[in-house]
Write a protein that holds these residues in place. Structure first.
Motif, short mmCIF file in Angstrom:
data_model
loop_
_atom_site.label_atom_id
_atom_site.label_comp_id
_atom_site.label_asym_id
_atom_site.label_seq_id
_atom_site.Cartn_x
_atom_site.Cartn_y
_atom_site.Cartn_z
N CYS A 111 -22.40 0.26 18.36
CA CYS A 111 -22.92 -0.10 17.05
C CYS A 111 -23.79 1.02 16.48
N THR A 112 -24.67 1.57 17.31
CA THR A 112 -25.54 2.66 16.84
C THR A 112 -24.70 3.86 16.42
N ASN A 113 -23.65 4.14 17.19
CA ASN A 113 -22.79 5.28 16.90
C ASN A 113 -22.04 5.13 15.58
N PHE A 114 -21.96 3.89 15.09
CA PHE A 114 -21.26 3.63 13.83
C PHE A 114 -22.05 4.19 12.64
N PHE A 115 -23.41 4.19 12.77
CA PHE A 115 -24.21 4.72 11.66
C PHE A 115 -25.02 5.96 12.04
N VAL A 116 -25.03 6.33 13.32
CA VAL A 116 -25.60 7.60 13.76
C VAL A 116 -24.44 8.38 14.38
N THR A 117 -23.81 9.21 13.60
CA THR A 117 -22.53 9.80 14.03
C THR A 117 -22.63 11.22 14.55
N GLU A 118 -23.75 11.88 14.33
CA GLU A 118 -23.83 13.30 14.66
C GLU A 118 -24.88 13.62 15.73
N ASN A 119 -25.20 12.64 16.57
CA ASN A 119 -26.14 12.90 17.65
C ASN A 119 -25.35 13.25 18.91
N THR A 120 -25.52 14.46 19.39
CA THR A 120 -24.70 14.96 20.50
C THR A 120 -24.88 14.15 21.77
N VAL A 121 -26.14 13.82 22.12
CA VAL A 121 -26.40 13.08 23.35
C VAL A 121 -25.76 11.70 23.29
N LEU A 122 -25.94 11.02 22.18
CA LEU A 122 -25.35 9.69 22.01
C LEU A 122 -23.83 9.77 22.14
N ASN A 123 -23.22 10.73 21.49
CA ASN A 123 -21.77 10.88 21.53
C ASN A 123 -21.27 11.19 22.94
N GLU A 124 -21.95 12.10 23.62
CA GLU A 124 -21.51 12.49 24.97
C GLU A 124 -21.73 11.37 25.98
N TYR A 125 -22.83 10.66 25.85
CA TYR A 125 -23.08 9.55 26.77
C TYR A 125 -22.07 8.43 26.54
N ALA A 126 -21.77 8.13 25.28
CA ALA A 126 -20.77 7.11 24.97
C ALA A 126 -19.41 7.53 25.53
N ALA A 127 -19.08 8.81 25.43
CA ALA A 127 -17.81 9.31 25.96
C ALA A 127 -17.76 9.19 27.48
N ALA A 128 -18.91 9.42 28.14
CA ALA A 128 -18.98 9.31 29.60
C ALA A 128 -18.72 7.87 30.05
N ILE A 129 -19.25 6.92 29.30
CA ILE A 129 -19.01 5.51 29.61
C ILE A 129 -17.54 5.17 29.41
N LYS A 130 -16.98 5.63 28.31
CA LYS A 130 -15.57 5.33 28.01
C LYS A 130 -14.64 5.91 29.06
N SER A 131 -15.00 7.08 29.60
CA SER A 131 -14.16 7.73 30.60
C SER A 131 -14.40 7.22 32.01
N GLY A 132 -15.40 6.35 32.18
CA GLY A 132 -15.71 5.80 33.50
C GLY A 132 -16.66 6.63 34.33
N HIS A 133 -17.28 7.64 33.72
CA HIS A 133 -18.24 8.47 34.45
C HIS A 133 -19.67 7.93 34.36
N ALA A 134 -19.88 6.91 33.57
CA ALA A 134 -21.18 6.23 33.46
C ALA A 134 -20.90 4.75 33.21
N PHE A 135 -21.94 3.93 33.39
CA PHE A 135 -21.77 2.48 33.28
C PHE A 135 -22.33 1.89 31.99
N GLY A 136 -23.41 2.48 31.48
CA GLY A 136 -24.01 1.99 30.24
C GLY A 136 -24.98 0.85 30.36
N PRO A 137 -25.81 0.77 31.43
CA PRO A 137 -26.79 -0.31 31.50
C PRO A 137 -27.69 -0.31 30.26
N TYR A 138 -28.06 -1.49 29.80
CA TYR A 138 -28.75 -1.63 28.53
C TYR A 138 -29.99 -0.75 28.39
#
Length: 233
Positions: A111-138
């Motif tokens: 949801c945050t990524n929907f309106f904050v689109t150009e933050n590198t850390v947010l994008n890379e962390y979200a990608a790590a979760i999607k690829s299974g390299h991270a879990f994403g605890p709240y």
């Protein structure tokens, strides 16, 4: 005229609001299992239960993880954000709780990524979760989102513990344990506990993270075995 701190405060309220679609309102953290076991909690007992959660689980584990992840995010150190992610995920012993935290965290980032689109850390962390390299605890996801929105670390901790407290009280209300006025009284009485816990744990190092509330773990495990549930935890 609005200032950057005003915008950050509004962002904090946005993320802490139950309207923000993380699914946190679907959790009771084992309270539902207590209710259906026939345990009739008094107002003072619910206050004591939430206080134990905050002081023995949320503070030294979740709040500490948030603080560390926030610091790493502010340095664009995604690898260490992922390290905190994995440590916290491994500390959540109850599968139902562990999975719920990951779902809510992942949804927080989406949801945050929907309106904050150009933050590198947010994008890379979200990608790590999607690829299974991270879990994403709240707590870790919240730290990354708060850093992206310039919400100060300490305020992020306050928002997390406040949201948790409201979620627990809200679950009790929906289970018919108390009335709204009693729920608001509990939340008000928890404010000093929340502030103290954040102050004590937001700067705790990763190596010092801990949690210990075995009776709560047992209650949460019993919720996993319930055939019919209103809440996912």
């Amino acid at each position: 005229m609005s200032t950057s701190s005003d915008i950050a405060d509004l962002s904090m309220m946005q993320l802490a609001d139950s309207f923000f679609p993380t699914g946190m309102y679907t959790t009771s953290n084992g309270l539902e299992a207590l209710f259906y076991s026939g345990k009739k909690l008094k107002v003072s007992e619910l206050f004591a239960l939430v206080k134990i959660f905050i002081e023995h689980q949320m503070g030294p584990a979740d709040c500490a993880a948030l603080g560390n992840a926030y610091e790493y995010a502010s340095k664009s150190d995604v690898q260490n954000v992922i390290r905190v992610d994995k440590i916290l995920h491994s500390m959540k012993l109850v599968q139902e709780i562990r999975n719920a935290s990951a779902r809510s965290g992942t949804q927080m980032l989406r949801c945050t990524n929907f309106f904050v689109t150009e933050n590198t850390v947010l994008n890379e962390y979200a990608a790590a979760i999607k690829s299974g390299h991270a879990f994403g605890p709240y707590p870790v996801a919240l730290a990354v989102a708060c850093n992206a929105l310039s919400i100060p670390k300490r305020k992020a901790g306050l928002a997390m513990l406040y949201s948790f407290s409201v979620g627990m009280v809200g679950a009790a209300l929906r289970l018919g344990m108390f009335q709204h006025f009693e729920g608001q009284k509990i939340i008000d009485e928890l404010k000093p506990v929340i502030v103290r816990t954040v102050n004590e744990n937001i700067g705790r190092p990763v190596e010092g993270m801990w949690q210990f509330a075995p009776q709560i773990d047992i209650v949460q495990m019993s919720h996993e075995k319930m055939a019919s549930k209103m809440f996912i935890t």
